[in-house]
Design a protein around this motif. Structure first.
Motif, PDB file in Angstrom:
ATOM      1  N   ILE A 129      -5.971   6.790  -8.622  1.00 27.99           N
ATOM      2  CA  ILE A 129      -5.988   5.480  -7.981  1.00 27.99           C
ATOM      3  C   ILE A 129      -7.355   5.217  -7.352  1.00 27.99           C
ATOM      4  N   SER A 130      -7.875   4.032  -7.564  1.00 18.03           N
ATOM      5  CA  SER A 130      -9.210   3.683  -7.094  1.00 18.03           C
ATOM      6  C   SER A 130      -9.222   3.387  -5.597  1.00 18.03           C
ATOM      7  N   LEU A 131     -10.413   3.364  -5.028  1.00 18.94           N
ATOM      8  CA  LEU A 131     -10.569   3.030  -3.619  1.00 18.94           C
ATOM      9  C   LEU A 131     -10.054   1.617  -3.334  1.00 18.94           C
ATOM     10  N   ALA A 132     -10.331   0.701  -4.244  1.00 15.31           N
ATOM     11  CA  ALA A 132      -9.889  -0.689  -4.045  1.00 15.31           C
ATOM     12  C   ALA A 132      -8.365  -0.785  -3.974  1.00 15.31           C
ATOM     13  N   ARG A 133      -7.684  -0.011  -4.809  1.00 12.91           N
ATOM     14  CA  ARG A 133      -6.216  -0.045  -4.793  1.00 12.91           C
ATOM     15  C   ARG A 133      -5.656   0.649  -3.554  1.00 12.91           C
ATOM     16  N   TYR A 134      -6.370   1.669  -3.064  1.00 12.93           N
ATOM     17  CA  TYR A 134      -5.951   2.300  -1.812  1.00 12.93           C
ATOM     18  C   TYR A 134      -6.159   1.348  -0.630  1.00 12.93           C
ATOM     19  N   GLU A 135      -7.178   0.496  -0.737  1.00 12.85           N
ATOM     20  CA  GLU A 135      -7.367  -0.518   0.306  1.00 12.85           C
ATOM     21  C   GLU A 135      -6.111  -1.380   0.420  1.00 12.85           C
ATOM     22  N   ARG A 136      -5.596  -1.788  -0.719  1.00 17.21           N
ATOM     23  CA  ARG A 136      -4.396  -2.620  -0.734  1.00 17.21           C
ATOM     24  C   ARG A 136      -3.189  -1.834  -0.218  1.00 17.21           C
ATOM     25  N   LEU A 137      -3.069  -0.563  -0.655  1.00 17.26           N
ATOM     26  CA  LEU A 137      -1.914   0.234  -0.261  1.00 17.26           C
ATOM     27  C   LEU A 137      -1.906   0.493   1.244  1.00 17.26           C
ATOM     28  N   VAL A 138      -3.053   0.851   1.809  1.00 16.93           N
ATOM     29  CA  VAL A 138      -3.129   1.102   3.256  1.00 16.93           C
ATOM     30  C   VAL A 138      -2.758  -0.155   4.035  1.00 16.93           C
ATOM     31  N   THR A 139      -3.252  -1.294   3.573  1.00 19.11           N
ATOM     32  CA  THR A 139      -2.909  -2.560   4.229  1.00 19.11           C
ATOM     33  C   THR A 139      -1.414  -2.803   4.195  1.00 19.11           C
TER      34      THR A 139
END
Length: 269
Positions: A190-200
């Motif tokens: 999973i990319s950093l951008a997708r982790y940004e969404r997941l953390v949010t």
């Protein structure tokens, strides 16, 4: 079982009645819980409560003579009752407070616990825990770095308490759906951008659930005796075989880490 929002709801419910109050008596009717209740817990009798905090799914009651740690287990609850209230079959522990209230621990399965930690010591139960999900320490960059090289499913990854605490099964399902990520995807892919969404989404889902009083499933009741209401808004958890509320595709249910996992094959990639 009570998850982080339910535990935080309980903490907020009991804190105003315990803060700066003296513990007049501790009544142990059933000491055989997940771990036996030690006699040392009576050290807190006569002590004034300095703070009621939470770490992961543990509620910490701090006094000058040590700290009590409550864990609600699978079916436990803490409720405030009036003095003289007759205990039921599964009401195992009472704390009688100087203000006349009684903090009562109810646990049909007896998987919960009441632990005592002396002043200046640290409980082994709190060691090796990851950051709180609603804290500033829980970021996409942190989750991304922790996931590098991990082949395990992202759902079991975020449910690992050494990675981040309190993201239980219900909220992992809901957060991954809102983030559009399939739960079985390897965490390291999973990319950093997708982790940004997941953390949010993790922060949003947990915060919303806490605000609404936690999720009522089976026998959970908050510290004020009122159930939570987040269950009314669950989008995927417990809805396997039903239509996705976003796209009407049939939701799939699988097992990951021995836990029920529901996702939308169209909305989650």
């Amino acid at each position: 079982m009570p998850e982080l929002p339910e535990v935080e709801t309980t903490r907020r419910g009991i804190e105003p009645w315990l803060q700066q109050q003296r513990i007049e008596q501790i009544v142990i009717r059933q000491p055989h819980l997940r771990w036996p209740v030690e006699d040392a817990i009576q050290t807190l009798t006569g002590q004034t409560i300095k703070a009621v905090t939470r770490r992961a799914k543990y509620i910490l009651v701090e006094t000058a003579a040590g700290t009590a740690i409550w864990h609600l287990g699978m079916s436990g609850s803490l409720r405030l009752v009036e003095p003289g209230s007759e205990p039921g079959k599964h009401d195992h522990i009472d704390w009688v407070m100087a203000n006349g209230k009684v903090l009562r621990y109810h646990d049909p399965r007896r998987f919960g616990a009441l632990l005592y930690v002396p002043p200046g010591q640290f409980s082994s139960h709190l060691a090796h825990l990851g950051p709180e999900p609603l804290s500033e320490a829980f970021t996409a960059e942190y989750l991304y770095q922790q996931s590098r090289g991990k082949k395990q499913a992202v759902k079991t990854f975020v449910m690992d308490g050494s990675v981040v605490v309190g993201v239980g099964n219900i909220y992992a399902n809901e957060s991954l759906f809102s983030a559009g990520i399939r739960p079985q995807t390897p965490a390291g892919k999973i990319s950093l951008a997708r982790y940004e969404r997941l953390v949010t989404e993790i922060k949003t889902v947990l915060d919303r659930s806490i605000t609404q009083g936690g999720t009522t499933l089976r026998d959970f009741v908050g510290g004020d005796g009122k159930p939570g209401y987040f269950a009314q808004q669950l989008l995927v958890y417990g809805r396997g075989g039903e239509a996705c509320k976003d796209c009407a595709t049939t939701l799939k249910e699988i097992r990951l880490g021995q836990r029920s996992t529901v996702y939308c094959p169209r909305c989650q990639r």
